[in-house]
Design a protein around this motif. Structure first.
Motif, PDB file in Angstrom:
ATOM      1  N   GLU A 172       0.877  -1.173   0.000  1.00  0.00           N
ATOM      2  CA  GLU A 172       0.000   0.000   0.000  1.00  0.00           C
ATOM      3  C   GLU A 172       0.916   1.225   0.000  1.00  0.00           C
ATOM      4  OE1 GLU A 172      -3.732  -1.898   2.556  1.00  0.00           O
ATOM      5  OE2 GLU A 172      -2.363  -0.468   3.503  1.00  0.00           O
ATOM      6  N   TRP A 173       0.470   2.310  -0.595  1.00  0.00           N
ATOM      7  CA  TRP A 173       1.375   3.447  -0.768  1.00  0.00           C
ATOM      8  C   TRP A 173       0.676   4.777  -0.560  1.00  0.00           C
ATOM      9  CZ3 TRP A 173       0.072   7.037  -4.449  1.00  0.00           C
ATOM     10  CH2 TRP A 173      -0.851   6.625  -5.419  1.00  0.00           C
ATOM     11  N   ALA A 174       1.478   5.788  -0.307  1.00  0.00           N
ATOM     12  CA  ALA A 174       1.038   7.182  -0.312  1.00  0.00           C
ATOM     13  C   ALA A 174       2.223   8.028  -0.748  1.00  0.00           C
ATOM     14  CB  ALA A 174       0.551   7.618   1.071  1.00  0.00           C
ATOM     15  N   ALA A 175       1.973   9.034  -1.572  1.00  0.00           N
ATOM     16  CA  ALA A 175       3.018   9.947  -2.029  1.00  0.00           C
ATOM     17  C   ALA A 175       2.730  11.330  -1.451  1.00  0.00           C
ATOM     18  CB  ALA A 175       3.063   9.996  -3.560  1.00  0.00           C
ATOM     19  N   VAL A 176       3.557  11.754  -0.510  1.00  0.00           N
ATOM     20  CA  VAL A 176       3.345  13.026   0.180  1.00  0.00           C
ATOM     21  C   VAL A 176       3.947  14.153  -0.649  1.00  0.00           C
ATOM     22  CG1 VAL A 176       3.849  14.339   2.270  1.00  0.00           C
ATOM     23  CG2 VAL A 176       3.356  11.884   2.422  1.00  0.00           C
ATOM     24  N   ARG A 177       3.114  15.171  -0.918  1.00  0.00           N
ATOM     25  CA  ARG A 177       3.561  16.290  -1.753  1.00  0.00           C
ATOM     26  C   ARG A 177       3.696  17.563  -0.912  1.00  0.00           C
ATOM     27  NH1 ARG A 177      -0.469  16.445  -6.788  1.00  0.00           N
ATOM     28  NH2 ARG A 177      -2.012  15.767  -5.215  1.00  0.00           N
ATOM     29  N   PRO A 178       4.892  17.888  -0.447  1.00  0.00           N
ATOM     30  CA  PRO A 178       5.076  19.166   0.244  1.00  0.00           C
ATOM     31  C   PRO A 178       5.165  20.318  -0.754  1.00  0.00           C
ATOM     32  CG  PRO A 178       7.121  17.916   0.219  1.00  0.00           C
ATOM     33  CD  PRO A 178       6.091  17.066  -0.461  1.00  0.00           C
ATOM     34  N   TRP A 229      -5.485   8.118   3.670  1.00  0.00           N
ATOM     35  CA  TRP A 229      -4.652   8.662   2.606  1.00  0.00           C
ATOM     36  C   TRP A 229      -3.958   7.624   1.733  1.00  0.00           C
ATOM     37  CZ3 TRP A 229      -5.650  13.337   1.330  1.00  0.00           C
ATOM     38  CH2 TRP A 229      -6.048  14.268   2.292  1.00  0.00           C
ATOM     39  N   LYS A 230      -4.088   6.343   2.030  1.00  0.00           N
ATOM     40  CA  LYS A 230      -3.384   5.350   1.205  1.00  0.00           C
ATOM     41  C   LYS A 230      -3.912   5.395  -0.233  1.00  0.00           C
ATOM     42  CE  LYS A 230      -6.387   1.410   2.366  1.00  0.00           C
ATOM     43  NZ  LYS A 230      -6.429   0.053   2.966  1.00  0.00           N
ATOM     44  N   GLY A 231      -2.996   5.185  -1.169  1.00  0.00           N
ATOM     45  CA  GLY A 231      -3.357   5.247  -2.578  1.00  0.00           C
ATOM     46  C   GLY A 231      -3.569   6.643  -3.095  1.00  0.00           C
ATOM     47  N   GLN A 232      -3.185   7.647  -2.301  1.00  0.00           N
ATOM     48  CA  GLN A 232      -3.383   9.038  -2.689  1.00  0.00           C
ATOM     49  C   GLN A 232      -2.057   9.799  -2.632  1.00  0.00           C
ATOM     50  OE1 GLN A 232      -7.081  11.000  -1.282  1.00  0.00           O
ATOM     51  NE2 GLN A 232      -7.366   9.177   0.001  1.00  0.00           N
ATOM     52  N   MET A 233      -2.120  11.087  -3.007  1.00  0.00           N
ATOM     53  CA  MET A 233      -0.943  11.948  -3.032  1.00  0.00           C
ATOM     54  C   MET A 233      -1.230  13.220  -2.243  1.00  0.00           C
ATOM     55  SD  MET A 233       0.139  11.273  -7.036  1.00  0.00           S
ATOM     56  CE  MET A 233       1.467  12.478  -7.024  1.00  0.00           C
ATOM     57  N   PRO A 234      -1.348  13.102  -0.920  1.00  0.00           N
ATOM     58  CA  PRO A 234      -1.727  14.260  -0.103  1.00  0.00           C
ATOM     59  C   PRO A 234      -0.719  15.400  -0.188  1.00  0.00           C
ATOM     60  CG  PRO A 234      -0.924  12.463   1.272  1.00  0.00           C
ATOM     61  CD  PRO A 234      -1.105  11.902  -0.100  1.00  0.00           C
ATOM     62  N   VAL A 235      -1.259  16.619  -0.156  1.00  0.00           N
ATOM     63  CA  VAL A 235      -0.447  17.836  -0.207  1.00  0.00           C
ATOM     64  C   VAL A 235      -0.405  18.446   1.192  1.00  0.00           C
ATOM     65  CG1 VAL A 235      -0.209  20.120  -1.236  1.00  0.00           C
ATOM     66  CG2 VAL A 235      -1.113  18.226  -2.601  1.00  0.00           C
ATOM     67  N   ILE A 236       0.768  18.856   1.631  1.00  0.00           N
ATOM     68  CA  ILE A 236       0.925  19.399   2.975  1.00  0.00           C
ATOM     69  C   ILE A 236       1.425  20.843   2.918  1.00  0.00           C
ATOM     70  CG2 ILE A 236       3.196  18.263   3.126  1.00  0.00           C
ATOM     71  CD1 ILE A 236       2.809  18.209   6.179  1.00  0.00           C
TER      72      ILE A 236
END
Length: 243
Positions: A172-178, A229-236
Motif C-alpha cells: 500500500e502506498w502514499a506519495a506526500v507532496r510538500p 490517505w493510502k493510494g493518494q498523493m496528499p499535499v501538505i
C-alpha cells in the motif's frame, strides 16, 4: 513497528527518522556516509544503520533489509549541484522505488507493507482532475526538458499509481507532496489536502521539513490516518503559510 528509510541523511529524511525515534519505533536507515550522522542516532538502540547506496545493493540484500519491516519510506532527492541535477543516477527516486517495491514483493509479506514516498506539489496526481493554468503547464513542460529531477519525481509517483496500483496484495502506498520546503526547529500546525490549493509555480505555499517528517511518521504509525490517505498523493502546507 519497524520502518526502513532511504534518504535518511537528507534535510527532510532526517526529520522523519527523528520523529519515528521519538515514537519509539524501530528504524533501519540506508545511508552512504554514516559518519555524518548525529552521534545520538549511533547510540540509539532502536536505530540500525546500513552503510550503502540503495541502488548498489543486490536484490537479495534489499529483500533481507526489508524483511520484518512494516513500512518503507523514501525521502530521496537529488543534490542541488550540477552533478546532482544532471549527473547519474538521473532516475534515483524512480529506480529506488521500483527496486524497493520489488524487494517487498519478493518477501511476500502476510500483511501489506506501507510505502511512503516524498514527492512534490509540482507533480500532479493523474488519478484526479487537478486543473492547472496554461502558464503553469508551460513551465512544467519546460522543467521536464531542463530538470531531470522533476521527471524523476513524476515517474516515481506514476510507478506507484500505475504499476503498484490500488489493489496490490503486498504494498500500500502514499506519495506526500510538500509545497515549498523551509527549515524550522519545531512542529507547527499544518494542513493536508488531496490536491494543491495554490499554484506550485506562481503562488506556492510553504511547509517546514519537520512538519513533513511529522506527517509521514503519523501516516506510518496511525492506522486510521493511513486508511484515509493510502493510494493518494496528499499535499501538505504549514498553516501559517495559508494565512
Amino acid at each position: 513497528m519497524t520502518v526502513l528509510i532511504v534518504g535518511a541523511s537528507g534535510a527532510t529524511g532526517s526529520k522523519l527518522v527523528e520523529q519515528l525515534l521519538e515514537r519509539k519505533q524501530n528504524v533501519r536507515v540506508i545511508v552512504r556516509s554514516p559518519e555524518k550522522l548525529p552521534e545520538s542516532w549511533k547510540e540509539n538502540k532502536n536505530l540500525q544503520i546500513i552503510s550503502a547506496s540503495v541502488l548498489d545493493l543486490s536484490d537479495k540484500e534489499l529483500s533481507e533489509y526489508i524483511h520484518g519491516c512494516d513500512a518503507v519510506a523514501s525521502c530521496l532527492g537529488h543534490n542541488l549541484t550540477w552533478k546532482g541535477i544532471y549527473g547519474q543516477p538521473r532516475k534515483l527516486v524512480t529506480d529506488a522505488t521500483s527496486r524497493l517495491c520489488d524487494a517487498i514483493t519478493t518477501n511476500k509479506p502476510k500483511q501489506p507493507i506501507k510505502y511512503v514516498l516524498m514527492n512534490t506539489t509540482g507533480n500532479r496526481n493523474r488519478d484526479l482532475n487537478e486543473p492547472i493554468s496554461f502558464a503553469q503547464k508551460c513551465v512544467i513542460g519546460l522543467l521536464r526538458l531542463i530538470l531531470p529531477p522533476h521527471v524523476d519525481n513524476e515517474k516515481a509517483a506514476d510507478y506507484l499509481r500505475t504499476t503498484i496500483g490500488q489493489n496490490n496484495q503486498f504494498i500500500e502506498w502514499a506519495a506526500v507532496r510538500p509545497d515549498g520546503l523551509i527549515n524550522e526547529y519545531e512542529v507547527t500546525e499544518y494542513e493536508i489536502y488531496p490536491s494543491p490549493i495554490r499554484s506550485a509555480i506562481f503562488n506556492a505555499g510553504k511547509v517546514s521539513r519537520i512538519n513533513v517528517g511529522h506527517f509521514m511518521a503519523n501516516l506510518i504509525c496511525d492506522t486510521d490516518l493511513w486508511n484515509k490517505w493510502k493510494g493518494q498523493m496528499p499535499v501538505i502546507y504549514s498553516r501559517s503559510s495559508l494565512d
